[in-house]
Design an enzyme around this catalytic site. Structure first.
Site, PDB file in Angstrom:
ATOM      1  N   HIS A  64       0.978  -1.181  -0.015  1.00 41.61           N
ATOM      2  CA  HIS A  64      -0.168  -0.012  -0.048  1.00 41.61           C
ATOM      3  C   HIS A  64       0.937   1.402  -0.143  1.00 41.61           C
ATOM      4  O   HIS A  64       2.018   1.148  -0.045  1.00 41.61           O
ATOM      5  CB  HIS A  64      -1.001   0.182   1.154  1.00 41.61           C
ATOM      6  CG  HIS A  64      -0.419   0.147   2.487  1.00 41.61           C
ATOM      7  ND1 HIS A  64       0.451  -0.700   2.990  1.00 41.61           N
ATOM      8  CD2 HIS A  64      -0.387   1.188   3.611  1.00 41.61           C
ATOM      9  CE1 HIS A  64       0.959  -0.573   4.271  1.00 41.61           C
ATOM     10  NE2 HIS A  64       0.526   0.817   4.527  1.00 41.61           N
ATOM     11  N   HIS A 124       7.759  -4.798  11.056  1.00 37.95           N
ATOM     12  CA  HIS A 124       6.885  -3.511  11.214  1.00 37.95           C
ATOM     13  C   HIS A 124       6.614  -3.330  12.536  1.00 37.95           C
ATOM     14  O   HIS A 124       5.380  -3.114  12.961  1.00 37.95           O
ATOM     15  CB  HIS A 124       5.711  -3.623  10.234  1.00 37.95           C
ATOM     16  CG  HIS A 124       5.077  -2.264  10.016  1.00 37.95           C
ATOM     17  ND1 HIS A 124       3.959  -1.825  10.931  1.00 37.95           N
ATOM     18  CD2 HIS A 124       4.805  -1.433   9.018  1.00 37.95           C
ATOM     19  CE1 HIS A 124       3.402  -0.571  10.391  1.00 37.95           C
ATOM     20  NE2 HIS A 124       3.972  -0.436   9.302  1.00 37.95           N
ATOM     21  N   ASP A 156       0.540  -4.000   5.929  1.00 39.37           N
ATOM     22  CA  ASP A 156      -0.155  -3.531   7.130  1.00 39.37           C
ATOM     23  C   ASP A 156      -1.540  -4.036   7.190  1.00 39.37           C
ATOM     24  O   ASP A 156      -2.413  -4.034   6.313  1.00 39.37           O
ATOM     25  CB  ASP A 156      -0.111  -2.061   7.252  1.00 39.37           C
ATOM     26  CG  ASP A 156       1.096  -1.339   7.668  1.00 39.37           C
ATOM     27  OD1 ASP A 156       2.111  -2.151   7.700  1.00 39.37           O
ATOM     28  OD2 ASP A 156       1.087  -0.280   7.491  1.00 39.37           O
ATOM     29  N   HIS A 212      -6.808  -2.900   6.243  1.00 39.17           N
ATOM     30  CA  HIS A 212      -6.119  -1.536   6.793  1.00 39.17           C
ATOM     31  C   HIS A 212      -6.935  -0.395   6.411  1.00 39.17           C
ATOM     32  O   HIS A 212      -6.388   0.467   6.146  1.00 39.17           O
ATOM     33  CB  HIS A 212      -4.510  -1.617   5.792  1.00 39.17           C
ATOM     34  CG  HIS A 212      -3.563  -0.540   6.510  1.00 39.17           C
ATOM     35  ND1 HIS A 212      -3.346  -0.469   7.984  1.00 39.17           N
ATOM     36  CD2 HIS A 212      -2.629   0.275   5.882  1.00 39.17           C
ATOM     37  CE1 HIS A 212      -2.334   0.379   7.971  1.00 39.17           C
ATOM     38  NE2 HIS A 212      -2.049   0.743   6.710  1.00 39.17           N
ATOM     39  N   ASP A 220       6.009   5.021   4.846  1.00 38.00           N
ATOM     40  CA  ASP A 220       6.707   4.142   5.584  1.00 38.00           C
ATOM     41  C   ASP A 220       6.934   2.755   4.671  1.00 38.00           C
ATOM     42  O   ASP A 220       7.921   1.792   5.226  1.00 38.00           O
ATOM     43  CB  ASP A 220       6.419   3.743   7.130  1.00 38.00           C
ATOM     44  CG  ASP A 220       4.876   3.136   7.151  1.00 38.00           C
ATOM     45  OD1 ASP A 220       4.185   3.609   6.690  1.00 38.00           O
ATOM     46  OD2 ASP A 220       5.007   2.182   8.093  1.00 38.00           O
TER      47      ASP A 220
HETATM   48 ZN   LIG Z   1       3.150   0.870   7.850  1.00 42.35          ZN
HETATM   49 ZN   LIG Z   2      -0.017   1.388   6.313  1.00 47.42          ZN
END
Ligand SMILES: [Zn+2]
Ligand SMILES: [Zn+2]
Length: 360
Positions: free
Chosen positions: A113, A309, A234, A211, A117
């Protein structure tokens, strides 16, 4: 005893004298470097690309909060003689470069995505693998929207590309190879995974995770020579991820310790830092806790869970223990806390799972 003491003092004096001479003598310094540099130049991580196994390494174990040594979201998969990169978080190229794998052997990038980050170093990965002699434009797979992200990085690096072509020549750095290819993939929630690519025995599939409000957001599964790795990206705890990871050897899953996030939020509120307080209140809803990651690993029946993460990134062993509170009760074994450089090797035609560290 006295003889040992005399010997130790003698050795220390010899060492100190040698250092003092080295510090002053340019000739000696150059002689030492002439021995060291060829060894550095000869170092290669290309053994990671050997065809005897599927390998996965963490090239960024951090989430958005700062940490002195961890890069942000990045996972490298080594299969079919190439390396494949899931997400390019900030500082991740440095981590990949330290693995000393020939950059020309990049296979493709898979974007989960478009949070910063996970994407910030896409331009650098493209530039560095181009400079390393990549033969074709870099393929970047991702949810719809990947075209905009790729076009943006392309534009940001346009002047740099121009300078480098002018400096080294278009034969050495063909400008057409610097252009990335954005390849949107459509995977829908509550639908089976979709095939992203099938190449030289490697199968990569994508599936939609949860997410919200980031939609779509994907996880990816890699199958090669009977072994398999799933990367969550994520996600809040997601039945789709559990289904896609069923029977996989390794699940690389995000982890956010909401009990620590709550403490950070409370301290921020007490200190009058309203923006930090709000962010700490907002983020628990769209990530998984370490315990939920362990539950997902159990439900999917994977051999090894690698948490990455990490939010907040544990700065020491004590905080890591707090971060992982409750995990052992859910999943007593078959999990590790990932770090930058964590390497898992899955030899072909076996059930073996070897955990180690990429040599640096
Ligand atoms: Zn992230
Ligand atoms: Zn994210």
């Amino acid at each position: 005893m006295r003889r040992l003491l005399r010997l130790t003092v003698g050795l220390l004096l010899v060492g100190a004298t040698a250092l003092a001479v080295l510090w002053r003598s340019a000739t000696l310094q150059d002689a030492v470097l002439r021995r060291m540099i060829p060894r550095l130049i000869a170092q290669s991580g290309n053994a990671l690309l050997a065809d005897d196994a599927l390998r996965v390494a963490i090239c960024g174990s951090d989430a958005p909060l700062p940490h002195p040594t961890r890069a942000k979201a990045c996972v490298a998969v080594f299969a079919a003689g190439r390396f494949w990169v899931v997400d390019t978080g900030p500082q991740s190229w440095n981590r990949l470069a330290l693995m000393r794998v020939d950059g020309a052997r990049i296979g493709a990038v898979f974007s989960t995505h478009f949070h910063s980050d996970h994407i910030a170093e896409l331009g650098e990965l493209n530039l560095q693998t181009w400079a390393a002699g990549r033969a074709a434009p870099l393929r970047v797979y991702g949810p719809p929207g990947v075209e905009r992200v790729v076009a943006g990085f392309q534009e940001a690096y346009a002047l740099d590309t121009q300078y480098r072509v002018a400096h080294h020549g278009a034969d050495f750095l063909p400008p057409e190879v610097e252009r990335m290819r954005a390849l949107p993939v459509v995977a829908r929630p509550n639908e089976p995974p979709v095939t992203v690519l099938e190449e030289d025995g490697l199968l990569v599939t994508a599936f939609a995770v949860n997410h919200e409000p980031v939609t779509p957001a994907y996880g990816y599964r890699f199958d090669y020579r009977g072994r398999s790795v799933v990367v969550s990206g994520d996600t809040a705890k997601s039945p789709a991820l559990v289904a896609a990871a069923r029977g996989a050897d390794v699940l690389v899953h995000e982890a956010q310790a909401n009990h620590l996030i709550a403490m950070v939020g409370e301290a921020a509120a007490a200190a009058g830092r309203e923006r930090v307080t709000k962010i700490m209140r907002d983020i628990p809803s769209y990530h998984s806790t370490p315990v939920e990651a362990a539950e997902a690993a159990n439900e999917a029946g994977v051999r090894l869970l690698v948490m990455y993460h990490l939010n907040p990134p544990p700065p020491n062993a004590l905080i890591a223990k707090v971060f992982l509170r409750g995990v052992a009760g859910v999943r007593p074994e078959g999990w590790i806390l990932g770090d930058d450089g964590t390497l898992v090797t899955l030899p072909a035609a076996s059930n073996e799972v070897r955990v180690g560290v990429v040599p640096q």
